[in-house]
Scaffold this active site. Structure first.
Site: not given
Ligand code: PEP
Ligand code: MG
Length: 765
Positions: A402, A496, A543, A640
């Site tokens: 984060h 996001r 997303r 993912e």
């Molecule tokens: C990822 O997992 O590569 C992605 C872009 O989503 P996040 O980083 O929000 O999990």
């Molecule tokens: Mg991700």
């Protein structure tokens, strides 16, 4: 000539936004600074006001708006059409008309051409109102010629103030329609004999070198990458030519004299291999580059053109991709460095300030402008304090945690995963951090002005994309959208949602529990709108919520979040949303509402899918909200999980428009490495052959089926990986704001390499 209604660039300064709009004021500022921009004038906001008042149409328009329910899309579109028609068909009063024609004739006289071609552009007039309230970005008319056409396009620019999106935006944000004015810029179109680009520093390392690229004809050839330009490197201090490469220039772009349209033609034989710029021109360009950088106090990425031996600067904007360590490194006092702790460089740049240790969110007020925020790991509710900080240091986390994602987007230097910062950095002591190398030093070693919001930096003319593989940008916070759009990215490859849901500090579930779905939808509409508008009409992939339980616990209403041993493997992404479909439905309703207002550029992307049935169920909920997945809205998934990659054929059969690699998660799930665990961060690598194999198979299968592929994980900002992906045939790449330009350069280079390889192969056969 009246000073109020028409002003030449020479009479305007950057403070004149009220009368000349942002674009007009900026062109005035550049002209006054001695930078040769193509000459022109601004039809000021006072002229628009006079036109509206004298013709008496203001009341007529206000009556239409008063009767309008902006949430009724049909009515909105109809009212916008009616108002625009009124403006476009109302005669311009004689006094204004003659002033504009007089200015146009004076401009033609000055440039020595009768009925010269000009560009006509709307220019928004209030800095504190977002561009969106004008929706003027689209209104640029090129190759306008003669007084009659000029009048027509000026009225079109005025009418652009009443597009459906602009009306909707002002209503949503309670702006008074009658208090929003617009100016119009009229500027000579340069008919270049040679043109190109210039960077006032090395575009990726920040070294004090000037890079100039130039080719014959209009700049389109260089900007679009269809012509291989000559390349010149100059020493910035001495002006000495360090290196030059003269290429074979086969085609060039020219303007047809009758209608001003641009055509691509072969370069005459005697010019093909001839050097485009001589030493004198290079010296002049370099000097101009230095002046522009001096003026903006920041390295610039510019476009130039030469007509009749005169140089014009067509565009200037900040180079946003610099690794600032190189530029600021000199400020570090050598020999006085004591390293206190080390971690991972997560957001580039150096920062110094006073340490404030945050153990709980009650303590966030401790962080004042310019401090260094130190914490175990940041959470979404810390974002306001993060914005005040000069730099951020955490105990935990890897480069996709984060803290890393948010600080990169905010442009704040950040070191994560030190393992010890909160326990060893003394509160209120001075430290310096290097967000590239991941080092924290004792004391104040650099002077850091907080990084400027580059979104406010002027862009004189918007630039066309350079590559066939689209280069998009990731956005997490709606307030960062303008800055992201200023990179010229081809759209948003990942929006996001987590931060948008958190702008009120309330857990989305709380709204639902309290029967207040409408408020959740409203918050979402307000935030998504800012992004969709900044990029319109380029695509924005929204997303749906991907909230790990540990990140949402501290929110109002987050008390009930379950405790999980492995939140990364737990209740998050689409699996959670299908368990709590009310939130997903609210998201889809917000998007449906925006689609109705004309924001059809928004698409939907599902996170963390592992079985194709999840896609089917999510589509069903989208239909409940009135959306038609794959018919009137793009619908896709993130890849993912290895599961999604290994069964991509099933998702294709179920129906997707696109897939996007979330390599942050794909890497952790493939390698069994928690992306937030600094203890194993050294093993975390997206270029592991297993991750690349999964990606390759997905691209191959998707290309067979005509499904678009993209990447929005951090690996999409890493040039070496991007290179492989372009070779594999990926459709687009989405990078962080700070990496867009470097990634675009990488993509352009690989594309050229592939073309060259194919051409050589053909020649051998
Ligand atoms: C990822 O997992 O590569 C992605 C872009 O989503 P996040 O980083 O929000 O999990
Ligand atoms: Mg991700």
């Amino acid at each position: 000539m009246s000073m109020e209604y028409v002003e030449f660039f020479e009479e305007l300064k950057k403070e004149d936004v009220d009368i000349a709009g942002g674009k007009g004021a900026n062109l005035g500022e550049l002209t006054q600074a001695g930078i040769p921009v193509p000459p022109g004038f601004v039809i000021t906001s006072a002229t628009y006001q006079k036109f509206m008042d004298e013709t008496g149409i203001t009341q007529e328009i206000m009556d239409i708006l008063d009767a309008l329910d902006v949430n009724n899309n049909k009515e909105l579109q109809e009212s916008a059409r009616k108002i625009k028609k009124i403006i476009k068909e109302t005669e311009i009063p004689d006094e204004i008309r003659s002033l504009i024609i007089e200015a146009y004739n004076a401009l033609c006289h000055r440039i020595g051409k009768e009925n010269a071609f000009v560009a006509v552009r709307s220019s928004a007039t209030a800095e504190d109102l977002p561009e969106a309230s004008f929706a003027g970005q689209q209104d640029t008319y090129l190759n306008v010629k003669g007084p009659e056409d000029l009048m027509k396009y000026v009225r079109k620019c005025w009418a652009s103030l009443f597009g459906a999106r602009a009306i909707f935006y002002r209503e949503e944000n309670n702006f008074d329609h009658s208090k929003v004015y617009i100016a119009v810029v009229v500027q000579e179109m340069v008919d270049a004999e040679k043109a190109g680009v210039m960077f006032t520093v090395h575009p990726s390392t920040g070294e004090e070198k000037i890079l100039i690229e130039g080719a014959w004809g209009l700049g389109e050839g260089v900007v679009s990458g269809t012509v291989t330009p000559d390349t010149y490197w100059l020493d910035k201090a001495t002006g000495e030519i360090l290196e030059q490469q003269i290429s074979e220039k086969k085609t060039m772009f020219q303007k047809k004299s009758e209608n001003g349209q641009t055509v691509q033609v072969p370069v005459p034989d005697d010019l093909k291999n001839k050097q485009v710029l001589d030493a004198e021109e290079l010296a002049q360009l370099a000097e101009l580059g230095k002046n522009i950088q001096e003026h903006y106090q920041f390295p610039q990425d510019t476009e130039w053109a030469i007509e009749n031996d005169k140089i014009f600067m067509l565009q200037s904007r900040p180079v946003t991709t610099l690794d600032m360590t190189a530029a600021e490194g000199e400020a570090v006092h050598e020999g006085e460095r004591t390293v206190i702790t080390k971690g991972l460089g997560a957001s580039p740049g150096m920062a110094a300030g006073t340490v404030k240790i945050i153990n709980s969110t009650d303590e966030l007020d401790k962080v004042q402008e310019g401090d260094i925020l130190v914490t175990v790991m940041t959470t979404p509710d810390m974002v306001p304090a993060m914005k005040r900080a000069n730099g951020i240091i955490t105990d935990e986390g890897g480069v996709t945690c984060h803290a890393a994602i948010v600080s990169r987007e905010l442009g704040i230097p950040c070191v994560v995963g030190t393992g010890e910062a909160t326990s060893i950095l003394p509160e209120n002591s001075l430290v310096t951090l290097d967000g590239n190398k991941g080092i924290v030093w004792e004391g104040k070693l650099v002077e850091t002005a907080k990084k400027e919001e580059t979104s406010e930096e002027p862009t004189v003319v918007l630039q066309a994309p350079l590559t066939v593989t689209e280069v998009k940008v990731n956005v997490s916070m709606s307030e960062a959208a303008k800055k992201a759009a200023a990179t010229g990215a081809d759209g948003v490859g990942l929006l996001r949602t987590e931060h948008m849901m958190l702008t009120t500090g309330v857990h989305p579930k709380k709204y639902i529990k309290e029967g207040n779905e409408a408020e959740l939808v409203r918050v979402l509409v307000e935030n998504i709108l800012k992004v969709a508008d900044s990029f319109y009409p380029k695509p924005v992939w929204y997303r749906t919520l991907d909230a790990p339980t540990d990140e949402f616990q501290s929110l109002d209403g987050g008390e009930g979040e379950p405790y999980e041993h492995n939140p990364m493997l737990g209740w998050r992404g689409i699996r959670r949303e299908l368990d709590e479909p009310e939130i997903l439905l609210a998201e889809f309703k917000a998007i449906k509402k925006l689609h109705e207002q004309g924001y059809t550029n928004i698409g939907i992307m599902l996170p963390l899918v592992q079985h194709h049935s999840e896609l089917r169920q999510a589509k069903k909920i989208a239909r409940q909200a009135g959306l038609k997945p794959q018919e009137n809205i793009e619908f896709g998934i993130m890849v993912e999980t290895p599961a999604a990659a290994m069964t991509i054929e099933d998702f294709i059969a179920e129906g997707v428009d696109f897939v996007s690699f979330g390599t942050n998660d794909l890497t952790q799930y493939t390698l069994a490495i928690d992306r937030n665990n600094e203890k194993v961060a050294d093993l975390y690598t997206e270029s592991h052959p297993a991750v690349l194999k999964l990606i390759e198979r997905v691209i191959v299968e998707c290309n067979k089926a005509g499904v678009k592929t993209s990447i929005c994980g951090q690996a999409g900002s890493i040039p070496a990986i991007v290179e492989k992906l372009v070779e594999l045939g990926i459709t687009s790449v989405s990078a962080n704001t700070d990496a867009v330009a470097t990634v675009r350069e990488t993509v352009a280079r690989v594309e050229k390499k592939l073309l060259l390889k194919a051409a050589r192969k053909m020649m051998q056969e």
